[in-house]
Structure formats: structure tokens, C-alpha cells
Design a protein around this motif. Structure first.
Motif, PDB file in Angstrom:
ATOM      1  N   UNK A 163       0.820  -1.213   0.000  1.00  0.00           N
ATOM      2  CA  UNK A 163       0.000   0.000   0.000  1.00  0.00           C
ATOM      3  C   UNK A 163       0.856   1.266   0.000  1.00  0.00           C
ATOM      4  N   UNK A 164       1.976   1.236   0.749  1.00  0.00           N
ATOM      5  CA  UNK A 164       2.809   2.430   0.877  1.00  0.00           C
ATOM      6  C   UNK A 164       3.486   2.796  -0.443  1.00  0.00           C
ATOM      7  N   UNK A 165       3.897   1.782  -1.213  1.00  0.00           N
ATOM      8  CA  UNK A 165       4.564   2.055  -2.490  1.00  0.00           C
ATOM      9  C   UNK A 165       3.647   2.851  -3.407  1.00  0.00           C
ATOM     10  N   UNK A 166       2.382   2.473  -3.464  1.00  0.00           N
ATOM     11  CA  UNK A 166       1.433   3.189  -4.329  1.00  0.00           C
ATOM     12  C   UNK A 166       1.340   4.666  -3.940  1.00  0.00           C
ATOM     13  N   UNK A 167       1.226   4.912  -2.638  1.00  0.00           N
ATOM     14  CA  UNK A 167       1.080   6.287  -2.171  1.00  0.00           C
ATOM     15  C   UNK A 167       2.319   7.109  -2.502  1.00  0.00           C
ATOM     16  N   UNK A 168       3.484   6.525  -2.302  1.00  0.00           N
ATOM     17  CA  UNK A 168       4.723   7.253  -2.593  1.00  0.00           C
ATOM     18  C   UNK A 168       4.813   7.615  -4.074  1.00  0.00           C
ATOM     19  N   UNK A 169       4.451   6.691  -4.946  1.00  0.00           N
ATOM     20  CA  UNK A 169       4.516   6.964  -6.382  1.00  0.00           C
ATOM     21  C   UNK A 169       3.472   8.003  -6.778  1.00  0.00           C
ATOM     22  N   UNK A 170       2.266   7.892  -6.235  1.00  0.00           N
ATOM     23  CA  UNK A 170       1.221   8.881  -6.529  1.00  0.00           C
ATOM     24  C   UNK A 170       1.655  10.270  -6.068  1.00  0.00           C
TER      25      UNK A 170
END
Length: 425
Positions: A163-170
């Protein structure tokens, strides 16, 4: 050498500790998932948001369809752990079967007619789905091996990292001004590659040389049935916007965009429920190893099934009263769902959560046929409403998402509450 069966009290204590750790990480992951919807809902137009949520539904639907791989490997790993060894060749066969199946399913979305209908004609989104779906097969295999061997810490971190990877990329995309559907779709798919950070630990938990004499055909057949059932599951959870697009008239795109956003709000916890399912499988395996545990399991299933109906009714009331206000507050005044939509959404989401947990019990008992029947009942009931129920697309969509899980819960309750609490290797 086999391990001694643990008492139901010790099992309950250990399971509670594991569930507590996983639950904390799961809540954080759910919160991060909602952050995505806030960014998308406030950045994109309603039609673009509808396309992106439809894409997200297919991508996460492929992940949800692979949850049986996680559950099956957790079951095999739990049995292996009880015997003091690693999972063997059957785990590898289950993984390869799932990898091939998800690849074929993802390739289906590359068909131009499907791409036009589901992704608004954006072929690149179908390619991203293919890459993400294939990666999900590795991710769910790693998760199943980790939780089956009780590696709760690594398992919990994998949930959070995804979940955290998605937020960082967004966040990086927003800062860079890249706020188009294509870039957000890439960000959504990055989470499916989180397994790369945990691959080494997971590989150590399987030895293909063990159980080499096990015939492949029954394992492949069992996995295909479980995957088919999970595919049906995904079509009424994350893939529901795509199902609505395929089976109903076009409808008002503005209203559909709002409905799909509200659906996303209600369904996001369900996309992350597979860790709880995966934990339930080895728990059922261990409980079923003693007569005392079997009795306790049957009682829990009966009480939980009745409680789910009561909780769904309460949730529907709360959704009706404050659901529209909550969506407007978080996603802006332009996204204003009707109260009865939210009541139906919450009712169905609670029942689907209960169904997913009860289906995990059937997986632990190696009853793949009953899992398939359960989800087939949900999809058939939903499809019939979408195709033939009187009213416009919105009415059919809301009634369909409420009717299907109601039928399905009754079916799975009959299977797990009345059926024998036995598990097999």
C-alpha cells in the motif's frame, strides 16, 4: 516428525496475537488505499475517475482472484509446519497453475472490444493490468508461504509495503504534475511488485524436492476451481464497475462516476481482507486437529454467520444516514451519492466480508467445489438483476450488488455450519 497439536486456548491466544499485528498493518493499508481515492476523486473529472476506478477494479480483481493461491499455500505450509518441514512440490504446482491462469485472464482484457468497454479505449491500461496481474501471482505465493509458517512479521510488512509504495509513487506524480489516468494507473500497479523485497525469505519456505510423488492433476484441478471461484468473487467486489459496464446500458456517466467512487469507498476494506482469510486457513487447520477444536470452530461459525446479518442491517442504516455526507466530506461536493445507494453498498460489503471468511473455511477443508458453487450463486444472482431488473443502470447496479451477497451468504452458511469440520492435506 509431527508437532504436538496445541490446545484450543493456546491456539486462540497465538491467533489473537497474529491477528492483532496483521490487523494494525491492515488498517494502515486500508487508510492508505483511501488516500488514493481522495487524490483521484479530487484530481480527475468524473468520467476519467470512472475509467480509472474501472481499471483499478480489474487490477485488484486479478489480485483478489489470486487469493486462493495465498490460502492454498498457507494451508500447505501450515500442514508442513505441523510436521516440522517446508512446503513441497504441490506448492510449486499450485503457483504455476495460478500464474498461467492470471496471465490468460489478463490477456483477455487486451481484446479491443473489452478495452473500449472497460478502459475507455485506453489500451495502455490493459497492458499495465497484465504486468500487475502477473506480479500479483508471485506476491500472493510469498504471502501464503509466510503466513502458513507463522512468519507474521514479514507477512505484515509485505501488506504495508504494497500500500505504501502506491502512495509514494502517486505523491511523486502529483508533485511532478503528472495527474493523468495513465500515470495514476502505473502508480496503482507498482504495489503488486512489493514481493520483490520479501522473495528471499519466502523461497526458503518451500522445497520442490519434497512430496515429489504427489500427482499434479488433482492439484491443478483443485486450484482451477478455487481460482474460478475467486474470479467470480472479484467480479462482484473490485470488478463490479466493469461488470456493470458489460451487462447494463451505458447510463448517466456522471452518476456512474459517483456510484463507482462510493463503491470504491465501501469495497476497499474487502480488497485487503485476504490477509485475514489467509490467517483463517491455518487456524482452521489447527483447530480441526482436535475434537475440542472442531466443536469450538462449529460454534464460532454459527454465531459469526448470524452476527454478520445483524451487522449488515446496522451498517445499512448507518450508510443511509451518514454515507452521502461522508463521501461529500472526503471527495468534495461534486461527488454526492444518494442515501439508498450507500445503504445497499454497506449491506453488501458486510455480507461479502463474512462470505470471504466463511469461504476460507471451505478452502481449509479442501472443498473447492463448494467454494465455486458459493461464488457462482453470487454472480448469477447479481447478473440476473443487472440484466433484467426494472429500472435504469443505477437502480440495477445498487440492487444487484445487494442481492448477490445475500443469496451467497445463505449458500455458504449452509455449507460451513452444517458440513463436517474436517481438513485434508
Amino acid at each position: 516428525m509431527s508437532a504436538e497439536p496445541m490446545s484450543s486456548e493456546k491456539l486462540a491466544k497465538d491467533t489473537g496475537k497474529s491477528a492483532g499485528r496483521i490487523g494494525v498493518y491492515l488498517l494502515v493499508a486500508i487508510a492508505l488505499g483511501y488516500v488514493l481515492t481522495v487524490v483521484w476523486g479530487r484530481t480527475l473529472s468524473k468520467p476519467d475517475n470512472a475509467v480509472l476506478l474501472s481499471f483499478w477494479g480489474v487490477l485488484m480483481g486479478l489480485g483478489a482472484a489470486l487469493s486462493p493461491l495465498e490460502q492454498e499455500l498457507s494451508r500447505q505450509s501450515a500442514h508442513a509446519a505441523l510436521e516440522g518441514r517446508k512446503a513441497g512440490r504441490p506448492a510449486v504446482i499450485a503457483f504455476v497453475t495460478s500464474l498461467v491462469a492470471v496471465t490468460v485472464a489478463a490477456l483477455f482484457t487486451l481484446i479491443p472490444a473489452v478495452t473500449d468497454k472497460v478502459y475507455g479505449g485506453q489500451f495502455a491500461l490493459a497492458v499495465i493490468v497484465l504486468a500487475g496481474g502477473v506480479s500479483f501471482a508471485f506476491q500472493f505465493a510469498a504471502r501464503g508461504l509466510l503466513i502458513g509458517q507463522d512468519h507474521v512479521r514479514s507477512y505484515s510488512w509485505l501488506i504495508l509495503v504494497e500500500a505504501a509504495v502506491r502512495i509514494l509513487v502517486v505523491a511523486a506524480l502529483v508533485v511532478a504534475g503528472l495527474t493523468q489516468v495513465f500515470w495514476f494507473a502505473i502508480a496503482a500497479a507498482t504495489g503488486s511488485f512489493a514481493w520483490l523485497l520479501f522473495a528471499r525469505g519466502a523461497v526458503r519456505l518451500v522445497d520442490p524436492r519434497l512430496d515429489a510423488a504427489e500427482p499434479a492433476k488433482p492439484i491443478v484441478a483443485n486450484m482451477l476451481m478455487l481460482l474460478a471461484g475467486a474470479g467470480l468473487t472479484a467480479s462482484v467486489i473490485t470488478g463490479y464497475p466493469a461488470l456493470v459496464s458489460l451487462l447494463t446500458p451505458g447510463g448517466d456517466k456522471e452518476k456512474l462516476g459517483v456510484l463507482f467512487l462510493a463503491l470504491f469507498v465501501a469495497r476497499t476494506p474487502l480488497t485487503l481482507l485476504s490477509p485475514v482469510q489467509a490467517l483463517a486457513v491455518p487456524t482452521v487447520v489447527r483447530l480441526s486437529s482436535t475434537d475440542e477444536g472442531k466443536h469450538r470452530l462449529r460454534r464460532l461459525l454459527a454465531l459469526g454467520s448470524v452476527g454478520a446479518l445483524a451487522l449488515a442491517a446496522l451498517g445499512a442504516l448507518v450508510g443511509y444516514l451518514i454515507g452521502p455526507w461522508a463521501v461529500r466530506l472526503v471527495y468534495g461536493a461534486k461527488n454526492d451519492p444518494e442515501a439508498w445507494w450507500m445503504a445497499g453498498l454497506v449491506w453488501s460489503s458486510v455480507l461479502l466480508a463474512a462470505m470471504q471468511l466463511l469461504a476460507a473455511v471451505l478452502v481449509a477443508q479442501a472443498k473447492a467445489v463448494k467454494v465455486l458453487i458459493t461464488w457462482a450463486a453470487v454472480v448469477v444472482a447479481t447478473a440476473l438483476v443487472l440484466l433484467f431488473f426494472p429500472g435504469d443502470t443505477i437502480v440495477r447496479a445498487v440492487v444487484g450488488l445487494a442481492a448477490g451477497p445475500t443469496v451467497g451468504l445463505l449458500v455458504v452458511m449452509a455449507f460451513v455450519v452444517r458440513g463436517p469440520a474436517e481438513t485434508t492435506r
